[in-house]
Design a protein around this motif. Structure first.
Motif, mmCIF file in Angstrom:
data_model
loop_
_atom_site.group_PDB
_atom_site.id
_atom_site.type_symbol
_atom_site.label_atom_id
_atom_site.label_comp_id
_atom_site.label_asym_id
_atom_site.label_seq_id
_atom_site.Cartn_x
_atom_site.Cartn_y
_atom_site.Cartn_z
ATOM 1 N N ARG A 1 70.053 58.314 94.343
ATOM 2 C CA ARG A 1 68.790 58.737 93.727
ATOM 3 C C ARG A 1 68.790 58.396 92.241
ATOM 4 O O ARG A 1 69.860 58.308 91.608
ATOM 5 N N PRO A 2 67.621 58.220 91.658
ATOM 6 C CA PRO A 2 67.529 57.921 90.224
ATOM 7 C C PRO A 2 68.110 59.062 89.392
ATOM 8 O O PRO A 2 67.923 60.237 89.698
ATOM 9 N N GLY A 3 68.825 58.702 88.326
ATOM 10 C CA GLY A 3 69.391 59.698 87.426
ATOM 11 C C GLY A 3 70.767 60.180 87.810
ATOM 12 O O GLY A 3 71.426 60.869 87.019
ATOM 13 N N GLU A 4 71.231 59.829 89.004
ATOM 14 C CA GLU A 4 72.548 60.306 89.431
ATOM 15 C C GLU A 4 73.671 59.680 88.607
ATOM 16 O O GLU A 4 74.690 60.319 88.341
ATOM 17 N N LEU A 5 73.481 58.426 88.194
ATOM 18 C CA LEU A 5 74.490 57.746 87.380
ATOM 19 C C LEU A 5 73.805 56.779 86.433
ATOM 20 O O LEU A 5 72.952 55.981 86.851
ATOM 21 N N LEU A 6 74.184 56.851 85.163
ATOM 22 C CA LEU A 6 73.638 55.973 84.130
ATOM 23 C C LEU A 6 74.763 55.099 83.583
ATOM 24 O O LEU A 6 75.812 55.607 83.195
ATOM 25 N N HIS A 7 74.550 53.790 83.580
ATOM 26 C CA HIS A 7 75.518 52.857 82.999
ATOM 27 C C HIS A 7 75.144 52.618 81.539
ATOM 28 O O HIS A 7 73.982 52.288 81.245
ATOM 29 N N VAL A 8 76.087 52.732 80.638
ATOM 30 C CA VAL A 8 75.827 52.529 79.208
ATOM 31 C C VAL A 8 76.820 51.510 78.651
ATOM 32 O O VAL A 8 78.014 51.554 78.973
ATOM 33 N N ASP A 9 76.314 50.605 77.811
ATOM 34 C CA ASP A 9 77.185 49.614 77.194
ATOM 35 C C ASP A 9 76.538 49.118 75.902
ATOM 36 O O ASP A 9 75.341 49.348 75.661
ATOM 37 N N VAL A 10 77.336 48.419 75.077
ATOM 38 C CA VAL A 10 76.865 47.865 73.807
ATOM 39 C C VAL A 10 77.167 46.372 73.785
ATOM 40 O O VAL A 10 78.286 45.959 74.120
ATOM 41 N N ARG B 1 87.733 51.930 84.876
ATOM 42 C CA ARG B 1 89.146 51.594 84.822
ATOM 43 C C ARG B 1 89.357 50.547 83.734
ATOM 44 O O ARG B 1 88.508 49.686 83.499
ATOM 45 N N ILE B 2 90.489 50.594 83.073
ATOM 46 C CA ILE B 2 90.780 49.653 81.995
ATOM 47 C C ILE B 2 90.797 48.227 82.534
ATOM 48 O O ILE B 2 91.382 47.959 83.599
ATOM 49 N N TYR B 3 90.135 47.318 81.821
ATOM 50 C CA TYR B 3 90.034 45.909 82.190
ATOM 51 C C TYR B 3 89.339 45.707 83.534
ATOM 52 O O TYR B 3 89.629 44.751 84.251
ATOM 53 N N ARG B 4 88.435 46.606 83.872
ATOM 54 C CA ARG B 4 87.657 46.451 85.115
ATOM 55 C C ARG B 4 86.173 46.570 84.803
ATOM 56 O O ARG B 4 85.512 47.561 85.151
ATOM 57 N N PRO B 5 85.576 45.563 84.132
ATOM 58 C CA PRO B 5 84.140 45.639 83.807
ATOM 59 C C PRO B 5 83.246 45.629 85.030
ATOM 60 O O PRO B 5 82.073 45.998 84.948
ATOM 61 N N GLN B 6 83.793 45.232 86.208
ATOM 62 C CA GLN B 6 82.970 45.259 87.421
ATOM 63 C C GLN B 6 82.471 46.657 87.737
ATOM 64 O O GLN B 6 81.395 46.827 88.324
ATOM 65 N N THR B 7 83.262 47.683 87.361
ATOM 66 C CA THR B 7 82.858 49.061 87.650
ATOM 67 C C THR B 7 81.552 49.404 86.967
ATOM 68 O O THR B 7 80.733 50.155 87.495
ATOM 69 N N ASN B 8 81.360 48.872 85.781
ATOM 70 C CA ASN B 8 80.138 49.090 85.007
ATOM 71 C C ASN B 8 79.203 47.884 85.159
ATOM 72 O O ASN B 8 78.469 47.534 84.246
ATOM 73 N N GLY B 9 79.267 47.264 86.334
ATOM 74 C CA GLY B 9 78.662 45.947 86.522
ATOM 75 C C GLY B 9 77.160 45.876 86.367
ATOM 76 O O GLY B 9 76.626 44.830 86.000
#
Length: 318
Positions: A132-141, A248-256
């Motif tokens: 559902r919307p709002g359950e998880l938000l990905h944030v990056d810079v 996880r460290i060095y795993r950008p796929q998680t925040n893909g």
């Protein structure tokens, strides 16, 4: 699949059934709707035997495919792809198959793109999506070099642009992407300090609230110091009633999802055309975000824009 000018869409078939059920002759209703009596009777029969589901288009796939490649051969194709990372042009001669047949087999099993595989093991990368919307938000810079007045190397050429860009510094594009809907929000700031990141998170949550995502439950980020140690960031999470989660460290796929959004951001905004100043590029961000959220089709959403998934969380597109 009905085309947009079809005589009978699903809605038209419902209308046909309603008129016939009101007691009117099938032939009269068919003439009014510009279809043959045989077609009208066909949909009435389907509705009587299957109910509402009978009015939906059926698959045109044949019930049997006698010339389909045998299952053991398909298994061998998949093994070669996963073990040796070979393409259709290499697998075809090994098994005596046309490359086009090999490609169809790989597509059927989700192996047609090496990007879908984990390179060391050859296993299909498992994709995830929250319910559902709002359950998880990905944030990056994302850090971008600022553009000098008059344009940088993309506008003036490499040599001329290098002379104008001394000590220009960087812009930091802070982005948040909703995991379920892919709805995105971005801001440009001169840094990525704790107070900046915390303020961005609060404004991002306020933006999502205006679209119907009333609460952000969890926020997923990389392992930057701000997200691990900053009290300002933790306070922003507490104010929103959200919990923080690190990749996880060095795993950008998680925040893909936000990483992929960053690439779209570069292709369709930052590097879309040569800008003549940093302010011009900054001003173009709002138009890009509106197009991305409300008009740009998304392959993971059935060709619909992200806003459609917010308004229709089940993902049933009409």
């Amino acid at each position: 699949m009905s085309h947009r000018n079809a005589r009978l869409t699903v809605r038209g078939r419902r209308l046909l059934v309603e008129r016939v059920c009101s007691g009117r002759p099938v032939a009269h209703v068919a003439a009014e709707m510009g279809i043959s009596r045989a077609t009208a009777h066909k949909w009435i029969r389907r509705w009587r035997s299957e109910g509402e589901a009978g009015l939906i288009d059926r698959s045109s796939r044949p019930r049997t495919t006698p010339h389909r490649t045998p299952a053991p051969v398909e298994t061998r194709v998949c093994e070669l792809r996963q073990a040796r990372k070979l393409g259709p042009a290499r697998i075809g001669p090994i098994l005596g198959l046309p490359a086009s047949t090999v490609y169809r087999i790989l597509t059927r099993h989700g192996l047609h793109r090496l990007a879908h595989l984990d390179r060391p093991t050859g296993q299909i990368i498992r994709r995830y999506e929250r319910d559902r919307p709002g359950e998880l938000l990905h944030v990056d810079v994302k850090k971008l070099g600022r553009i000098p007045d008059g344009g940088g190397h993309k506008a003036l050429g490499r040599q001329a642009g290098r002379a104008t860009r001394a000590d220009m510094g960087f812009d930091y594009v802070h982005s948040a992407v909703d995991d379920h809907s892919r709805l995105a929000y971005s801001e440009i700031h001169p840094d990525e300090k704790a107070a900046t990141c915390a303020g961005f998170l609060r404004r991002a949550a306020a933006f999502f609230a205006t679209t119907g995502i009333d609460r952000v439950e969890r926020v997923l980020t990389d392992n930057a110091w701000v997200y691990r140690k900053s009290s300002a960031w933790r306070q922003a999470l507490a104010d929103l009633g959200a919990s923080g989660k690190l990749t996880r460290i060095y795993r950008p796929q998680t925040n893909g999802k936000v990483e992929r959004f960053n690439r779209t951001l570069l292709d369709e905004w930052a590097y879309l055309r040569p800008y003549t100043s940093n302010n011009e590029r900054t001003a173009a961000l709002a138009d890009f975000l509106h197009t991305y959220n409300h008009h740009r089709c998304h392959t993971a959403l059935g060709g619909q824009p992200p806003i459609s998934r917010v308004n229709n969380p089940a993902g049933q597109y009409i």
